[in-house]
Design a protein around this motif. Structure first.
Motif, PDB file in Angstrom:
ATOM      1  N   ARG A  27       0.822  -1.214   0.000  1.00 58.90           N
ATOM      2  CA  ARG A  27       0.000   0.000   0.000  1.00 58.90           C
ATOM      3  C   ARG A  27       0.857   1.266   0.000  1.00 58.90           C
ATOM      4  O   ARG A  27       0.337   2.361  -0.116  1.00 58.90           O
ATOM      5  CB  ARG A  27      -0.910   0.020   1.238  1.00 58.90           C
ATOM      6  CG  ARG A  27      -1.952  -1.092   1.287  1.00 58.90           C
ATOM      7  CD  ARG A  27      -2.658  -1.104   2.627  1.00 58.90           C
ATOM      8  NE  ARG A  27      -1.742  -1.438   3.712  1.00 58.90           N
ATOM      9  CZ  ARG A  27      -2.036  -1.326   5.002  1.00 58.90           C
ATOM     10  NH1 ARG A  27      -3.220  -0.853   5.370  1.00 58.90           N
ATOM     11  NH2 ARG A  27      -1.153  -1.672   5.929  1.00 58.90           N
ATOM     12  N   ILE A  28       2.168   1.112   0.148  1.00 56.97           N
ATOM     13  CA  ILE A  28       3.040   2.272   0.299  1.00 56.97           C
ATOM     14  C   ILE A  28       3.915   2.446  -0.939  1.00 56.97           C
ATOM     15  O   ILE A  28       4.235   1.479  -1.635  1.00 56.97           O
ATOM     16  CB  ILE A  28       3.912   2.128   1.572  1.00 56.97           C
ATOM     17  CG1 ILE A  28       4.462   3.477   2.021  1.00 56.97           C
ATOM     18  CG2 ILE A  28       5.048   1.144   1.359  1.00 56.97           C
ATOM     19  CD1 ILE A  28       5.088   3.443   3.404  1.00 56.97           C
ATOM     20  N   MET A  29       4.272   3.693  -1.221  1.00 53.39           N
ATOM     21  CA  MET A  29       5.157   3.986  -2.346  1.00 53.39           C
ATOM     22  C   MET A  29       6.045   5.174  -1.973  1.00 53.39           C
ATOM     23  O   MET A  29       5.826   5.827  -0.941  1.00 53.39           O
ATOM     24  CB  MET A  29       4.338   4.306  -3.599  1.00 53.39           C
ATOM     25  CG  MET A  29       3.437   5.520  -3.458  1.00 53.39           C
ATOM     26  SD  MET A  29       2.420   5.831  -4.931  1.00 53.39           S
ATOM     27  CE  MET A  29       3.672   6.244  -6.130  1.00 53.39           C
ATOM     28  N   SER A  30       7.046   5.441  -2.790  1.00 58.14           N
ATOM     29  CA  SER A  30       7.902   6.597  -2.540  1.00 58.14           C
ATOM     30  C   SER A  30       8.077   7.392  -3.820  1.00 58.14           C
ATOM     31  O   SER A  30       8.071   6.840  -4.920  1.00 58.14           O
ATOM     32  CB  SER A  30       9.259   6.156  -1.994  1.00 58.14           C
ATOM     33  OG  SER A  30       9.987   5.427  -2.965  1.00 58.14           O
ATOM     34  N   ILE A  31       8.209   8.704  -3.659  1.00 59.14           N
ATOM     35  CA  ILE A  31       8.328   9.625  -4.785  1.00 59.14           C
ATOM     36  C   ILE A  31       9.573  10.486  -4.578  1.00 59.14           C
ATOM     37  O   ILE A  31       9.766  11.032  -3.486  1.00 59.14           O
ATOM     38  CB  ILE A  31       7.078  10.533  -4.884  1.00 59.14           C
ATOM     39  CG1 ILE A  31       5.806   9.684  -5.001  1.00 59.14           C
ATOM     40  CG2 ILE A  31       7.195  11.488  -6.054  1.00 59.14           C
ATOM     41  CD1 ILE A  31       4.524  10.475  -4.860  1.00 59.14           C
ATOM     42  N   PRO A  32      10.422  10.620  -5.601  1.00 54.33           N
ATOM     43  CA  PRO A  32      11.643  11.430  -5.457  1.00 54.33           C
ATOM     44  C   PRO A  32      11.328  12.878  -5.065  1.00 54.33           C
ATOM     45  O   PRO A  32      10.335  13.455  -5.516  1.00 54.33           O
ATOM     46  CB  PRO A  32      12.286  11.357  -6.842  1.00 54.33           C
ATOM     47  CG  PRO A  32      11.763  10.084  -7.431  1.00 54.33           C
ATOM     48  CD  PRO A  32      10.359   9.957  -6.921  1.00 54.33           C
ATOM     49  N   LEU A  33      12.170  13.431  -4.225  1.00 59.98           N
ATOM     50  CA  LEU A  33      12.049  14.814  -3.782  1.00 59.98           C
ATOM     51  C   LEU A  33      12.947  15.669  -4.657  1.00 59.98           C
ATOM     52  O   LEU A  33      14.160  15.474  -4.695  1.00 59.98           O
ATOM     53  CB  LEU A  33      12.478  14.903  -2.309  1.00 59.98           C
ATOM     54  CG  LEU A  33      12.122  16.144  -1.504  1.00 59.98           C
ATOM     55  CD1 LEU A  33      10.612  16.369  -1.473  1.00 59.98           C
ATOM     56  CD2 LEU A  33      12.669  15.999  -0.092  1.00 59.98           C
ATOM     57  N   GLU A  34      12.370  16.605  -5.378  1.00 59.45           N
ATOM     58  CA  GLU A  34      13.172  17.407  -6.315  1.00 59.45           C
ATOM     59  C   GLU A  34      13.564  18.742  -5.680  1.00 59.45           C
ATOM     60  O   GLU A  34      13.062  19.130  -4.625  1.00 59.45           O
ATOM     61  CB  GLU A  34      12.396  17.638  -7.607  1.00 59.45           C
ATOM     62  CG  GLU A  34      11.179  18.525  -7.464  1.00 59.45           C
ATOM     63  CD  GLU A  34      10.600  18.929  -8.808  1.00 59.45           C
ATOM     64  OE1 GLU A  34      11.185  19.842  -9.432  1.00 59.45           O
ATOM     65  OE2 GLU A  34       9.581  18.331  -9.216  1.00 59.45           O
ATOM     66  N   GLY A  35      14.484  19.413  -6.352  1.00 57.23           N
ATOM     67  CA  GLY A  35      14.920  20.712  -5.860  1.00 57.23           C
ATOM     68  C   GLY A  35      16.027  20.616  -4.832  1.00 57.23           C
ATOM     69  O   GLY A  35      16.362  21.584  -4.159  1.00 57.23           O
ATOM     70  N   TYR A  36      16.611  19.406  -4.683  1.00 57.53           N
ATOM     71  CA  TYR A  36      17.690  19.197  -3.729  1.00 57.53           C
ATOM     72  C   TYR A  36      18.901  18.617  -4.449  1.00 57.53           C
ATOM     73  O   TYR A  36      18.824  17.558  -5.072  1.00 57.53           O
ATOM     74  CB  TYR A  36      17.271  18.225  -2.621  1.00 57.53           C
ATOM     75  CG  TYR A  36      16.364  18.833  -1.593  1.00 57.53           C
ATOM     76  CD1 TYR A  36      16.871  19.408  -0.445  1.00 57.53           C
ATOM     77  CD2 TYR A  36      14.985  18.843  -1.784  1.00 57.53           C
ATOM     78  CE1 TYR A  36      16.032  19.986   0.505  1.00 57.53           C
ATOM     79  CE2 TYR A  36      14.139  19.416  -0.849  1.00 57.53           C
ATOM     80  CZ  TYR A  36      14.666  19.982   0.294  1.00 57.53           C
ATOM     81  OH  TYR A  36      13.835  20.550   1.222  1.00 57.53           O
ATOM     82  N   SER A  37      20.027  19.303  -4.346  1.00 54.38           N
ATOM     83  CA  SER A  37      21.275  18.716  -4.836  1.00 54.38           C
ATOM     84  C   SER A  37      21.840  17.803  -3.752  1.00 54.38           C
ATOM     85  O   SER A  37      22.712  16.979  -4.000  1.00 54.38           O
ATOM     86  CB  SER A  37      22.289  19.813  -5.175  1.00 54.38           C
ATOM     87  OG  SER A  37      22.533  20.631  -4.038  1.00 54.38           O
ATOM     88  N   ASP A  38      21.318  17.964  -2.534  1.00 60.11           N
ATOM     89  CA  ASP A  38      21.761  17.157  -1.395  1.00 60.11           C
ATOM     90  C   ASP A  38      21.323  15.704  -1.585  1.00 60.11           C
ATOM     91  O   ASP A  38      20.271  15.422  -2.148  1.00 60.11           O
ATOM     92  CB  ASP A  38      21.139  17.713  -0.110  1.00 60.11           C
ATOM     93  CG  ASP A  38      21.917  17.316   1.128  1.00 60.11           C
ATOM     94  OD1 ASP A  38      22.891  16.560   0.986  1.00 60.11           O
ATOM     95  OD2 ASP A  38      21.553  17.767   2.216  1.00 60.11           O
ATOM     96  N   LYS A  39      22.127  14.805  -1.105  1.00 62.47           N
ATOM     97  CA  LYS A  39      21.833  13.379  -1.179  1.00 62.47           C
ATOM     98  C   LYS A  39      21.838  12.778   0.227  1.00 62.47           C
ATOM     99  O   LYS A  39      22.363  13.350   1.172  1.00 62.47           O
ATOM    100  CB  LYS A  39      22.882  12.647  -2.028  1.00 62.47           C
ATOM    101  CG  LYS A  39      23.028  13.150  -3.450  1.00 62.47           C
ATOM    102  CD  LYS A  39      21.862  12.722  -4.314  1.00 62.47           C
ATOM    103  CE  LYS A  39      22.094  13.116  -5.764  1.00 62.47           C
ATOM    104  NZ  LYS A  39      20.968  12.757  -6.624  1.00 62.47           N
ATOM    105  N   MET A  40      21.238  11.600   0.344  1.00 61.25           N
ATOM    106  CA  MET A  40      21.358  10.814   1.571  1.00 61.25           C
ATOM    107  C   MET A  40      22.541   9.859   1.386  1.00 61.25           C
ATOM    108  O   MET A  40      22.563   9.067   0.447  1.00 61.25           O
ATOM    109  CB  MET A  40      20.074  10.026   1.843  1.00 61.25           C
ATOM    110  CG  MET A  40      18.887  10.885   2.189  1.00 61.25           C
ATOM    111  SD  MET A  40      17.423   9.908   2.619  1.00 61.25           S
ATOM    112  CE  MET A  40      17.943   9.144   4.163  1.00 61.25           C
TER     113      MET A  40
END
Length: 318
Positions: free
Chosen positions: A262-275
């Motif tokens: 039931r769960i999904m993930s969507i990329p977060l834009e506007g960040y040059s920062d990475k994990m």
């Protein structure tokens, strides 16, 4: 205070009689009486009240005995571990990790690879500050955490003061976790500003601890959310995201074997920062065979999770 005194006190409390305790322990009644008197004098408390009917624990004595019993049990356990030279040594290995399913996947693979007749393996899912503390105090052999460009300098300095080294495994684009059917679920990517009107789900961390130690990716450019839910375990977090319009941020990596569909993930834009996902250990501590295997499996699990996450996103767009 000696273990002998503790054993005498525990036995007397159990028997409610110094005479019977002396008989069970094969010592004289006077030896136990003297030992208890010395113990009470040293601690400046009365453990027992004595009468013609026997002995009774005082309120201070009950508190003392609860601690004494724990010490005795631990002492006997340690003795049992090393009492017999015939018993094969036990493999010991422990991992502390932030709440990452890919770390659990690597641990499961490790368990399935170990063929030793006796082992004691431990995995702890906890906050970043606790992972670091577990490594610093040698509670765990390896820790799994993340840094970002924003937090890396502070966290690495913190690790350095504790003689801990960080090893990078993978740089990941931060993502947003939502349920399938969420108003944002059809987006190919999201900006931080789009999250502010939704409940933000965060993991609990030690009060007063720096935001750099948060479990979630730090949305420093966005205003603070108006509605926040704080949880302390991954299962609760998943259930909240799956059953509400709450959102959260993180690596976004989904692991097939541990995924709620039931769960999904969507990329977060506007960040040059990475994990920056990686593992930590004490600098002067050898990795060992099990540690080296776990690190290899962690690399494999992260790569596998990346491929699976991309597959889930492709299916949601079709």
């Amino acid at each position: 205070m000696t273990f002998q005194q503790l054993k005498y006190a525990v036995e007397v409390a159990k028997c409610r009689s110094i005479n019977k305790a002396a008989s069970n322990l094969f010592v004289s009644q006077s030896s136990i009486s003297s030992a208890l008197k010395e113990l009470e004098s040293e601690l400046a408390i009365s453990i027992f009240t004595r009468s013609n009917q026997g002995v009774e624990l005082t309120s201070e004595g009950r508190q003392f005995l609860s601690q004494a019993n724990s010490l005795i049990q631990r002492y006997e356990y340690i003795q049992s571990l090393y009492a017999s030279e015939q018993v094969a040594s036990e493999l010991q290995f422990s991992i502390s990790t932030q709440r990452y399913p890919f770390a659990v996947d690597a641990f499961v693979q490790l368990v399935n690879r170990i063929d030793d007749p006796r082992f004691n393996l431990t995995i702890r899912e906890t906050s970043m500050d606790k992972v670091i503390d577990d490594i610093y105090t040698s509670v765990s052999d390896i820790g799994v955490i993340f840094t970002s460009n924003l937090t890396e300098k502070m966290i690495k300095r913190f690790l350095q003061t504790r003689n801990i080294e960080f090893h990078l495994v993978k740089k990941i684009q931060p993502c947003v976790y939502v349920r399938k059917g969420h108003p944002l679920s059809g987006s190919l990517s999201l900006k931080a500003e789009q999250l502010t009107d939704y409940i933000y789900m965060a993991f609990e961390h030690k009060q007063g601890e720096s935001i750099d130690f948060s479990e979630e990716f730090n949305l420093i450019a966005s205003r603070q959310p108006n509605k926040v839910i704080v949880v302390n375990d991954r299962a609760t977090a998943v259930n909240i995201v799956c059953n509400t319009d709450a959102v959260s941020t993180g690596s976004g990596l989904l692991v097939k074997e541990f995924m709620d569909d039931r769960i999904m993930s969507i990329p977060l834009e506007g960040y040059s920062d990475k994990m920056n996902l990686g593992w930590i250990k004490l600098k002067n501590r050898q990795l060992g065979e099990e540690g080296a295997l776990f690190v290899n499996l962690l690399h494999e699990s992260i790569e596998k999770a990346i491929l699976f996450t991309e597959k889930v996103r492709a299916q949601s767009r079709s």
